[in-house]
Design an enzyme around this catalytic site. Structure first.
Site, short mmCIF file in Angstrom:
data_model
loop_
_atom_site.label_atom_id
_atom_site.label_comp_id
_atom_site.label_asym_id
_atom_site.label_seq_id
_atom_site.Cartn_x
_atom_site.Cartn_y
_atom_site.Cartn_z
N GLU A 122 0.93 -1.16 -0.03
CA GLU A 122 0.03 -0.09 -0.13
C GLU A 122 0.85 1.36 0.04
O GLU A 122 1.72 1.20 0.77
CB GLU A 122 -0.96 0.26 1.41
CG GLU A 122 -1.78 1.24 1.09
CD GLU A 122 -2.67 1.40 2.19
OE1 GLU A 122 -2.59 0.52 3.34
OE2 GLU A 122 -3.86 2.09 2.31
N MET A 264 0.63 -2.98 8.51
CA MET A 264 -0.09 -2.86 7.63
C MET A 264 -1.10 -4.12 7.41
O MET A 264 -0.71 -5.14 7.80
CB MET A 264 0.85 -3.17 6.06
CG MET A 264 0.27 -3.16 4.85
SD MET A 264 -0.99 -1.72 4.39
CE MET A 264 -2.10 -2.59 3.26
N HIS A 298 -6.62 -1.84 15.15
CA HIS A 298 -6.80 -1.31 13.86
C HIS A 298 -6.50 -2.12 12.78
O HIS A 298 -7.21 -2.41 11.77
CB HIS A 298 -5.79 -0.13 14.02
CG HIS A 298 -5.83 0.70 12.48
ND1 HIS A 298 -6.53 1.98 12.66
CD2 HIS A 298 -5.26 0.57 11.31
CE1 HIS A 298 -6.43 2.30 11.31
NE2 HIS A 298 -5.75 1.61 10.72
N GLU A 299 -5.32 -2.71 12.77
CA GLU A 299 -4.96 -3.81 11.59
C GLU A 299 -6.13 -5.06 11.26
O GLU A 299 -6.47 -5.39 10.32
CB GLU A 299 -3.28 -4.35 11.43
CG GLU A 299 -2.57 -3.22 11.72
CD GLU A 299 -2.66 -2.00 10.81
OE1 GLU A 299 -3.26 -2.05 9.73
OE2 GLU A 299 -2.27 -0.69 11.11
N1 ARG Z 1 -2.97 1.16 5.84
C1 ARG Z 1 -1.94 1.16 6.56
C2 ARG Z 1 -2.97 1.14 7.92
O1 ARG Z 1 -3.32 2.37 8.38
C3 ARG Z 1 -1.19 2.03 6.47
C4 ARG Z 1 -0.48 2.00 5.31
C5 ARG Z 1 0.20 3.27 5.10
N2 ARG Z 1 0.96 3.53 3.71
C6 ARG Z 1 1.64 4.20 3.10
N3 ARG Z 1 1.72 4.37 1.83
N4 ARG Z 1 1.95 5.39 3.78
O2 ARG Z 1 -3.11 0.58 8.79
ZN ZN Z 2 -5.28 1.68 8.50
#
Ligand code: ARG
Ligand code: ZN
Length: 876
Positions: A122, A264, A298-299
């Site tokens: 991501e 992540m 959260h994850e």
């Molecule tokens: N989705 C992840 C989270 O909030 C964070 C990913 C951050 N990615 C980035 N390219 N900054 O749990």
């Molecule tokens: Zn997140």
């Protein structure tokens, strides 16, 4: 190149299946991707297939297993374009690339850290692995085969369920994974290497047993116990509160030491910054424990809000992030003290998101354009996004909110959705029109609400005038009035609350007043005596509130509100004018004085045994220097703000010395260490008392004794902070810093605390300390956690050191940013945002800050990430 929301259109091709085979090698990993596509119904039958890449080189390309001649496609490191593809039948593209995980210092895509292969995809990291339609609305089922050297990589992990594995030629083995849930590429993950594991199981609400595994470096297994406990509580809570059940046979978490962010949510295989997994009493503070609990949750919660329902495009990022932050906030509130968690959330929101919303980087929760998506993982998208979700719950009431959430899960499961889809679910569940409310997603800037009240004894009415204004932000000059849910209470002399017989001038549901116009005059009838107003209870709306309440009224709210959060807020509102005045006085060389009403209110809260210790600790923690700067608005002198705040602290400490000494004795938790919220609250109050005592007594003795006696990291690091920040030159401090270093030199995460404490010692000398620490063998410029702890903490959290009058702090940061940018643009861009409020400094410092920004802007070879931030910060 700017990406615009308005340009969104679906892909011409539908991706049906993905088969990946990795032959892992530290410097030459071969990736074969077999992709089955068909042309979307109704799509242009002559459109070419265009796949994304990033620094890729193509090794081979097949169409339906036949090598594609070079004239049949075009390829660059950024794109692979294949024209002349079948109009209606499915076809298979086989792309092979060779990548170098060892050389991947950006930590995006596939990289190696501490001998471990891991991925971060991501937002757009998958395109650094293979050519792919790397966008979140392309959902497919993945099979992953991993081949690697067996001895170095006994562990081969990917998303979904384990299919099987076996030997694969001399010294090698392979494993196959299948993820039955269609997912976008940003949720792909692969981990390989040699790690220890902590195992457990969870039985879901329908009775399925899920294997839970947390992988950490060998020897660190005991430090993953708390994370495992938090994971099981998260799984249970999501079933109980949101009705969400886990959907694979296995859930894995891997902790790695080089990671750009917190963690992540890859499907079934979360990858974490080890900082948010590893904890034991000796090395983790209470804050670390709370963060681990929140981030594990959260994850995990992303499995439904993010993975099962994902985002149509990256403009919708808040759809998963804002909602998931809201969910983890609710979880922490249920696990700990709701009011104390809310205070911490609001402190964080005001410290991080409000400055962002008031500065050059302001953007809507749902932006409409971006140059670099990585720069939009912001507190606006996350924290303000969470507040917007919270407001929906406040507007509709918990029951209706729940109905809306259920509808969302039912209607959009398996889809890539939009913010509009989400809001529509709540409109359908409630029958309420939320179009005005949706402006919270679209208008940037923190609304300012101005309030004034007057009581009319003759008619027994209380009249409240409210006006709202949303400030201009980059690209948005004029704003519409918003739908602002303001919770309130009218509190009488004896502390009881008024139940008005009628309310006119605005809609009131329960204790929620709905502001929808620019101005409202609200009349409460049947108010038998003059009430004191408590406005924006529980921080029901993320606004700035201007309400000229007398210190006596604020003290009344601080003593009598039933909402604990509102009590804390009243104390803050009481303290802020004292602190801003103190800064002005300090700047002019005048004596600083603290209002006795504030001192009384604070000491009253400190000594009230009916209040939980964690709350009292929060109540006694004055607004920060950054809070004061924000309140002052502009022309800020960090030295004067610091001096004024120190003087106020000293006066409170002197007045309350007996209270603080008594608390310090009374708040020693009994028995062996426990990280639970109640024990943590006692430690917090005890350490807050210790801080005040250091001001009252003005010697390092007590902190040095506390340092020597500490049996846990919370107390130890707190004592060290007091020594270093209050008595930097004392021999006790030099000794404590050396002891700490000696004791924890093998634990990088603890060394980060040692770095951060020294980086935040107030005053101009901090810069030389930071530079010296960079030369320490314990520092490592390539590790994001080390860089954040030293350089990041200095820039974000040391106003007098970083903003020293000669501008040397800014010049230092400019050099650091340019250096970090060569390796890791995401990290560089993130740390650079520490300068987002540069225009609010007094003119000399502001000029020096601009110079440093210009130096960055002029440098050659800047990443898109840093260029985007620096240009926005310099733009008027
Ligand atoms: N989705 C992840 C989270 O909030 C964070 C990913 C951050 N990615 C980035 N390219 N900054 O749990
Ligand atoms: Zn997140």
């Amino acid at each position: 190149q700017v990406i615009n929301l308005a340009d969104y259109r679906p892909t011409d091709f539908v991706l049906e299946r993905v088969d990946l085979t990795f032959e892992l090698d530290p410097t030459e990993t071969k990736v074969e991707a077999r992709l089955i596509f068909h042309r979307r119904e109704g799509a242009d039958t002559t459109a070419p297939l265009v796949l994304d890449g990033d620094e890729l080189s193509l090794y081979s390309l097949l169409l339906d297993q036949n090598e594609l001649p070079a004239e049949k496609y075009t390829v660059t490191p950024e794109t692979l374009t294949i024209p002349d593809l079948p109009a209606s039948v499915p076809f298979e593209i086989t792309v092979t690339t060779i990548i170098n995980p060892e050389a991947n210092t950006q930590l995006m895509g596939l990289y190696r850290t501490g001998g471990i292969y891991c991925t971060q995809c991501e937002a757009e990291g998958f395109r650094r692995i293979t050519y792919f339609p790397d966008r979140p609305d392309v959902l497919a089922v993945y099979t992953v085969n991993i081949i690697a050297d067996k001895e170095a990589n006994p562990l081969l992990l990917s998303n979904g369920n384990f299919l099987g594995g076996a030997g694969y030629g001399p010294g090698k083995h392979f494993a196959a994974w299948f993820d039955p849930h269609p997912k976008p590429s940003y949720l792909f993950a692969l981990v390989a290497g040699d790690l220890g594991v902590v195992e457990d199981t969870f039985v879901t609400m329908s009775g399925r047993e899920v294997a839970l595994k947390i992988y950490v470096e060998h020897g660190k297994e005991p430090r993953a116990a708390y994370a495992m406990d938090a994971l099981k509580r998260s799984m249970k809570w999501d079933e109980d509160v949101f009705g969400r059940e886990y959907d694979l046979d296995i859930f894995m978490v891997v902790a790695v030491s080089d990671f750009n962010m917190g963690a992540m949510e890859n499907k079934g295989l979360n990858v974490f910054n080890d900082k948010y997994v590893l904890a034991d009493p000796e090395t983790a503070t209470d804050t670390d424990y709370a963060n681990i609990e929140a981030i594990i949750a959260h994850e995990y919660f992303h499995n439904w809000t993010g993975n099962r329902i994902t985002c149509r495009d990256w403009f919708q990022l808040c759809l998963k992030e804002g909602l998931t932050v809201f969910r983890d906030h609710e979880f922490s509130a249920d696990m700990r003290s709701r009011a104390v968690r809310r205070i911490a959330e609001v402190r964080h929101l005001k410290a991080e998101q409000f400055p962002e919303d008031a500065g050059p980087l302001a953007h809507p929760v749902r932006p409409t354009k971006y140059r670099e998506i990585n720069n939009f993982y912001t507190t606006t998208v996350y924290e303000k996004g969470s507040e917007v979700t919270r407001m929906i719950a406040t507007l509709l009431g918990r029951e209706t909110f729940k109905k809306g959430m259920d509808l969302y899960f039912e209607r959009h499961d398996g889809q890539a959705a939009t913010v509009e889809d989400f809001v529509t679910c709540f409109e359908d569940a409630s029958g309420r029109d939320l179009s005005q409310f949706s402006l919270w997603y679209h208008q940037a800037g923190t609304p300012l609400v101005t309030a004034s009240g007057s009581y009319d004894p003759a008619n027994a009415t209380f009249t409240l005038s409210l006006e709202q204004m949303v400030p201009a932000t980059p690209g948005q000059a004029a704003k519409e009035p918003m739908h602002i849910p303001l919770r309130l209470g009218l509190i009488l002399d004896n502390g009881s609350e008024v139940e008005p017989t009628a309310v006119t001038g605005a809609e009131l549901t329960g204790d929620v007043l709905h502001l929808t116009d620019r101005a409202h005059t609200v009349t409460f009838e049947g108010v038998s005596s003059r009430p004191v107003l408590s406005l924006n209870r529980d921080f029901s709306a993320p606004i700035n509130l201007h309400f000229n309440q007398s210190p006596a009224d604020l003290a009344h709210v601080a003593r009598h509100e039933t909402d604990l959060f509102a009590r804390w807020q009243a104390l803050t509102d009481l303290a802020l004018p004292n602190l801003t005045q103190a800064a002005r006085d300090a700047r002019e060389g005048k004596p600083v004085t603290c209002d006795p009403v504030l001192i009384d209110a604070l000491l009253w809260a400190a000594a009230d045994h009916n209040l939980e210790p964690a709350f009292r600790a929060q109540a006694l923690t004055l607004p920060s220097e950054a809070d004061i700067a924000r309140e002052l608005g502009n022309n800020n002198d960090p030295d004067a703000i610091h001096a004024g705040r120190q003087a106020i602290l000293t006066q409170i400490a002197q007045a309350g010395v007996e209270t603080f000494a008594a608390l310090y004795e009374a708040m020693l938790p009994s028995g062996t260490f426990s990280p639970d919220a109640a024990s943590a609250g006692k430690r917090a109050l005890r350490n807050t008392a210790l801080t005040y005592l250091s001001y009252a007594e003005n010697t390092p003795d007590r902190a040095a004794a506390a340092f020597a006696a500490a049996d846990n990291m919370t107390d130890l690091s707190y004592a060290l902070t007091i020594l270093a920040h209050r008595f930097p030159e004392a021999p006790e401090t030099t000794k404590a810093l050396a002891d700490f270093e000696q004791r924890f030199r093998d634990n990088a995460l603890v060394i980060d605390k040692w770095l951060a404490i020294q980086a935040t010692i107030p005053g101009a000398a901090a810069l030389d300390r930071v530079k010296e620490l960079q030369r320490s063998p314990l520092f490592n410029a390539k590790n994001p956690n080390r860089v954040r702890a030293l350089v990041g903490t200095f820039a974000f959290s040391n106003p007098t050191g970083f903003s020293r009058a000669d501008g040397a702090g800014y010049a230092f940061l400019a050099n650091e940013i340019l250096d970090i940018d060569k390796r890791n643009p995401q990290l560089a861009a993130r740390i650079l945002t520490a300068m987002r409020s540069w225009r609010l400094l007094e003119p000399v410092r502001a000029d020096l800050a601009r110079e440093a920004l210009l130096q960055i802007e002029r440098a050659s070879g800047l990443s898109t990430d840093v260029r985007d931030i620096v240009e926005r910060m310099l733009k008027a």
